[in-house]
Scaffold this motif. Sequence first.
Motif, PDB file in Angstrom:
ATOM      1  N   SER A   1       1.221  18.522  11.698  1.00  0.00           N
ATOM      2  CA  SER A   1       0.601  18.164  10.436  1.00  0.00           C
ATOM      3  C   SER A   1       0.993  16.909   9.891  1.00  0.00           C
ATOM      4  O   SER A   1       2.202  16.551  10.515  1.00  0.00           O
ATOM      5  CB  SER A   1       1.092  19.423   9.168  1.00  0.00           C
ATOM      6  OG  SER A   1       0.507  20.440   9.766  1.00  0.00           O
ATOM      7  N   VAL A   2       0.431  16.109   9.173  1.00  0.00           N
ATOM      8  CA  VAL A   2       0.868  14.674   8.671  1.00  0.00           C
ATOM      9  C   VAL A   2       0.771  14.857   7.041  1.00  0.00           C
ATOM     10  O   VAL A   2      -0.211  15.107   6.520  1.00  0.00           O
ATOM     11  CB  VAL A   2      -0.114  13.958   9.323  1.00  0.00           C
ATOM     12  CG1 VAL A   2       0.419  12.479   8.715  1.00  0.00           C
ATOM     13  CG2 VAL A   2      -0.195  13.931  10.927  1.00  0.00           C
ATOM     14  N   GLY A   3       1.906  14.327   6.404  1.00  0.00           N
ATOM     15  CA  GLY A   3       2.015  14.139   5.009  1.00  0.00           C
ATOM     16  C   GLY A   3       2.616  12.920   5.033  1.00  0.00           C
ATOM     17  O   GLY A   3       3.006  11.868   5.756  1.00  0.00           O
ATOM     18  N   MET A   4       2.434  12.329   3.677  1.00  0.00           N
ATOM     19  CA  MET A   4       2.863  11.076   3.219  1.00  0.00           C
ATOM     20  C   MET A   4       4.105  11.283   2.023  1.00  0.00           C
ATOM     21  O   MET A   4       3.694  11.956   1.185  1.00  0.00           O
ATOM     22  CB  MET A   4       2.091  10.178   2.690  1.00  0.00           C
ATOM     23  CG  MET A   4       0.903   9.626   3.623  1.00  0.00           C
ATOM     24  SD  MET A   4       1.495   8.465   4.532  1.00  0.00           S
ATOM     25  CE  MET A   4       1.559   7.093   3.027  1.00  0.00           C
ATOM     26  N   LEU A   5       4.966  10.513   1.936  1.00  0.00           N
ATOM     27  CA  LEU A   5       6.084  10.330   0.868  1.00  0.00           C
ATOM     28  C   LEU A   5       5.188   9.180  -0.098  1.00  0.00           C
ATOM     29  O   LEU A   5       4.979   8.064   0.476  1.00  0.00           O
ATOM     30  CB  LEU A   5       7.327   9.845   1.457  1.00  0.00           C
ATOM     31  CG  LEU A   5       8.269  10.969   2.241  1.00  0.00           C
ATOM     32  CD1 LEU A   5       9.255  10.090   2.892  1.00  0.00           C
ATOM     33  CD2 LEU A   5       8.728  12.059   1.327  1.00  0.00           C
TER      34      LEU A   5
ATOM     35  N   LEU B   1       3.316   4.205  14.228  1.00  0.00           N
ATOM     36  CA  LEU B   1       4.203   4.864  14.640  1.00  0.00           C
ATOM     37  C   LEU B   1       5.562   4.666  13.885  1.00  0.00           C
ATOM     38  O   LEU B   1       6.434   5.353  13.537  1.00  0.00           O
ATOM     39  CB  LEU B   1       4.311   4.762  15.941  1.00  0.00           C
ATOM     40  CG  LEU B   1       5.434   5.863  16.786  1.00  0.00           C
ATOM     41  CD1 LEU B   1       4.702   7.363  16.460  1.00  0.00           C
ATOM     42  CD2 LEU B   1       5.690   5.553  18.340  1.00  0.00           C
ATOM     43  N   GLN B   2       5.916   3.269  13.555  1.00  0.00           N
ATOM     44  CA  GLN B   2       6.902   2.784  12.909  1.00  0.00           C
ATOM     45  C   GLN B   2       7.252   3.239  11.394  1.00  0.00           C
ATOM     46  O   GLN B   2       8.077   3.018  11.105  1.00  0.00           O
ATOM     47  CB  GLN B   2       6.914   1.111  12.986  1.00  0.00           C
ATOM     48  CG  GLN B   2       7.115   0.492  14.296  1.00  0.00           C
ATOM     49  CD  GLN B   2       7.103  -0.987  14.132  1.00  0.00           C
ATOM     50  OE1 GLN B   2       8.299  -1.584  13.652  1.00  0.00           O
ATOM     51  NE2 GLN B   2       6.390  -1.670  14.710  1.00  0.00           N
ATOM     52  N   SER B   3       6.075   3.631  11.233  1.00  0.00           N
ATOM     53  CA  SER B   3       6.307   4.384   9.682  1.00  0.00           C
ATOM     54  C   SER B   3       6.586   5.811   9.637  1.00  0.00           C
ATOM     55  O   SER B   3       6.755   6.540   8.474  1.00  0.00           O
ATOM     56  CB  SER B   3       4.878   3.974   8.772  1.00  0.00           C
ATOM     57  OG  SER B   3       4.852   2.806   8.446  1.00  0.00           O
ATOM     58  N   VAL B   4       6.841   6.468  10.714  1.00  0.00           N
ATOM     59  CA  VAL B   4       7.419   7.805  10.669  1.00  0.00           C
ATOM     60  C   VAL B   4       8.987   7.891  10.527  1.00  0.00           C
ATOM     61  O   VAL B   4       9.723   7.133  10.807  1.00  0.00           O
ATOM     62  CB  VAL B   4       7.085   8.454  11.945  1.00  0.00           C
ATOM     63  CG1 VAL B   4       7.682   9.941  11.957  1.00  0.00           C
ATOM     64  CG2 VAL B   4       5.472   8.457  12.479  1.00  0.00           C
ATOM     65  N   LYS B   5       8.845   8.742   9.115  1.00  0.00           N
ATOM     66  CA  LYS B   5      10.420   9.066   8.868  1.00  0.00           C
ATOM     67  C   LYS B   5      11.014  10.191   9.326  1.00  0.00           C
ATOM     68  O   LYS B   5      12.244  10.058   9.815  1.00  0.00           O
ATOM     69  CB  LYS B   5      10.339   8.950   7.359  1.00  0.00           C
ATOM     70  CG  LYS B   5      11.775   9.181   6.766  1.00  0.00           C
ATOM     71  CD  LYS B   5      12.068   9.107   4.998  1.00  0.00           C
ATOM     72  CE  LYS B   5      13.296   9.503   4.680  1.00  0.00           C
ATOM     73  NZ  LYS B   5      14.290   8.349   4.925  1.00  0.00           N
ATOM     74  N   ALA B   6      10.295  11.211   9.369  1.00  0.00           N
ATOM     75  CA  ALA B   6      11.023  12.552   9.738  1.00  0.00           C
ATOM     76  C   ALA B   6       9.929  13.548  10.354  1.00  0.00           C
ATOM     77  O   ALA B   6       8.684  13.401  10.210  1.00  0.00           O
ATOM     78  CB  ALA B   6      11.667  13.187   8.445  1.00  0.00           C
TER      79      ALA B   6
ATOM     80  N   LYS C   1       9.058   3.617   5.759  1.00  0.00           N
ATOM     81  CA  LYS C   1       9.133   4.978   6.350  1.00  0.00           C
ATOM     82  C   LYS C   1       8.461   5.920   5.685  1.00  0.00           C
ATOM     83  O   LYS C   1       9.271   6.569   4.510  1.00  0.00           O
ATOM     84  CB  LYS C   1      10.558   5.267   6.655  1.00  0.00           C
ATOM     85  CG  LYS C   1      11.447   4.097   7.491  1.00  0.00           C
ATOM     86  CD  LYS C   1      10.724   3.982   8.802  1.00  0.00           C
ATOM     87  CE  LYS C   1      11.545   3.114   9.847  1.00  0.00           C
ATOM     88  NZ  LYS C   1      10.668   2.521  11.082  1.00  0.00           N
ATOM     89  N   VAL C   2       7.282   6.321   5.502  1.00  0.00           N
ATOM     90  CA  VAL C   2       6.592   7.307   4.595  1.00  0.00           C
ATOM     91  C   VAL C   2       5.945   8.297   5.319  1.00  0.00           C
ATOM     92  O   VAL C   2       5.542   9.220   4.550  1.00  0.00           O
ATOM     93  CB  VAL C   2       5.717   6.366   3.764  1.00  0.00           C
ATOM     94  CG1 VAL C   2       6.412   5.310   2.795  1.00  0.00           C
ATOM     95  CG2 VAL C   2       4.634   5.733   4.698  1.00  0.00           C
ATOM     96  N   ILE C   3       5.676   8.311   6.592  1.00  0.00           N
ATOM     97  CA  ILE C   3       4.967   9.458   7.344  1.00  0.00           C
ATOM     98  C   ILE C   3       5.925  10.300   7.532  1.00  0.00           C
ATOM     99  O   ILE C   3       7.050  10.305   8.242  1.00  0.00           O
ATOM    100  CB  ILE C   3       4.461   8.801   8.344  1.00  0.00           C
ATOM    101  CG1 ILE C   3       3.293   7.657   8.104  1.00  0.00           C
ATOM    102  CG2 ILE C   3       3.500   9.980   9.240  1.00  0.00           C
ATOM    103  CD1 ILE C   3       2.681   6.802   9.312  1.00  0.00           C
TER     104      ILE C   3
ATOM    105  N   GLU D   1       0.874  -1.339  -0.110  1.00  0.00           N
ATOM    106  CA  GLU D   1       0.229   0.060  -0.008  1.00  0.00           C
ATOM    107  C   GLU D   1       0.664   1.385   0.010  1.00  0.00           C
ATOM    108  O   GLU D   1       0.400   2.361  -0.410  1.00  0.00           O
ATOM    109  CB  GLU D   1      -1.075   0.053   1.245  1.00  0.00           C
ATOM    110  CG  GLU D   1      -2.058  -1.172   1.230  1.00  0.00           C
ATOM    111  CD  GLU D   1      -2.915  -0.984   2.195  1.00  0.00           C
ATOM    112  OE1 GLU D   1      -4.026  -1.262   2.180  1.00  0.00           O
ATOM    113  OE2 GLU D   1      -2.497  -0.411   3.454  1.00  0.00           O
ATOM    114  N   SER D   2       2.056   1.033   0.315  1.00  0.00           N
ATOM    115  CA  SER D   2       2.917   2.195   0.374  1.00  0.00           C
ATOM    116  C   SER D   2       4.397   1.954   0.254  1.00  0.00           C
ATOM    117  O   SER D   2       4.545   0.459   0.632  1.00  0.00           O
ATOM    118  CB  SER D   2       2.704   3.172   1.567  1.00  0.00           C
ATOM    119  OG  SER D   2       2.844   2.372   2.940  1.00  0.00           O
TER     120      SER D   2
END
Length: 379
Positions: free
Chosen positions: A373-377, A288-293, A256-258, A197-198
């Motif tokens: 704010s929340v964005g996606m790669l 939480l594990q998908s947070v990158k930065a 890591k996309v969030i 999915e990502s």
Amino acid sequence: MTSQATSIPLAEGVIPAIQQRSDYAVVAITKHGVEIARRLQSQFTNADVYYMSKFCRGDEEQRSIQMFEGSVRLLFPALFPAYKGLIIIISLGAVVRMIAPLLEDKKKDPAVVVIDDRGEHVISVLSGHLGGANELTHEVAAAIGARPVVTTASDVQKTIAVDLFGRRFGWTWDAADKLTPVSASVVNEERIAVVQESGERQWWTHDRQMPDHIQVFERMQDAIDAEPNASLIITHRLLQPEETVLLNNGVVYRPKVIVLGIGCNRGTSAEEIQSVIHETLLELQFSLQSVKAVCSIDLKKDEVGMLDTCSRYGWDFITYTPDQLNRVDIEAPSDTVFKYTGAYAVSEPAVKLYTGNTQLIVNKRKSGNVTISVGMLHY
């Protein structure tokens, strides 16, 4: 920090007390080798880095890099039994001579992979099949843009290494309990569903077509309908109850996309910042594990709560100048924020700058002293 504060003295006949944090160890003894090791650490997670203290950069403690003084040969008796695999940036001949006295059994010896000093070749040296060195070679080579060298004549499977899957991208798994049975299903060529999915799409590293027994799906329901024997699920989402059927024999990988944009009042505690992050991601049903930065304004580059939060979770902390933030189109510019920061907004434009996307998952949400704010790669 000085090199003496973190270096391991290697006295003749004494096995050093290493600090194992990961499954793999990266070892370097040259200037160029250290560059490769540091680059590999940032791209290949779950690896501890060791190099000579004379190449100290000053950030080793922060990056959990362990340094040593003396002959690297004396380091291997401690590394050999401790790690699942060793990635060594030393000449092949020297490595063979140093590890020869330590060899025990192909069922026990760790995988050993060698990288040349220019980072052009990654060579599978020891425990190619049982120890996973052949797959490790492909993953490391892909991570640093090198050529994999595997010489075993029977290396014909060329399939997915479940425990290394996506490692070069920084993917992590939710739980390790199904790694072995899923690996068995892959090796035995049972019906495998890869649901993505990502995350990065270039995870197939082999020079042949993906075998027919592995199918890639973009939707969970399509994979469920296919009734696979095993599943590899790549997603930033928390699985819904009806989707957990895929976990009967499945592993969830977290790309890591969030990207989080954070603005806060000066002196806001790490606990409050983390609480807002947890609440926001739970509402979104994101992992939480998908947070990158975490991104913010450069006025916050020394904000203790932000630094502690990023350090705790291993997230990148990126800051932008007010001028950079003001160039981004935002929903609701604030004169009040501009008065105190020189920017009309912080969290929203920071995420848009990092991701390159104009559409966010959460444009701006204020909670107490924190704005998020929340964005996606997207890959």
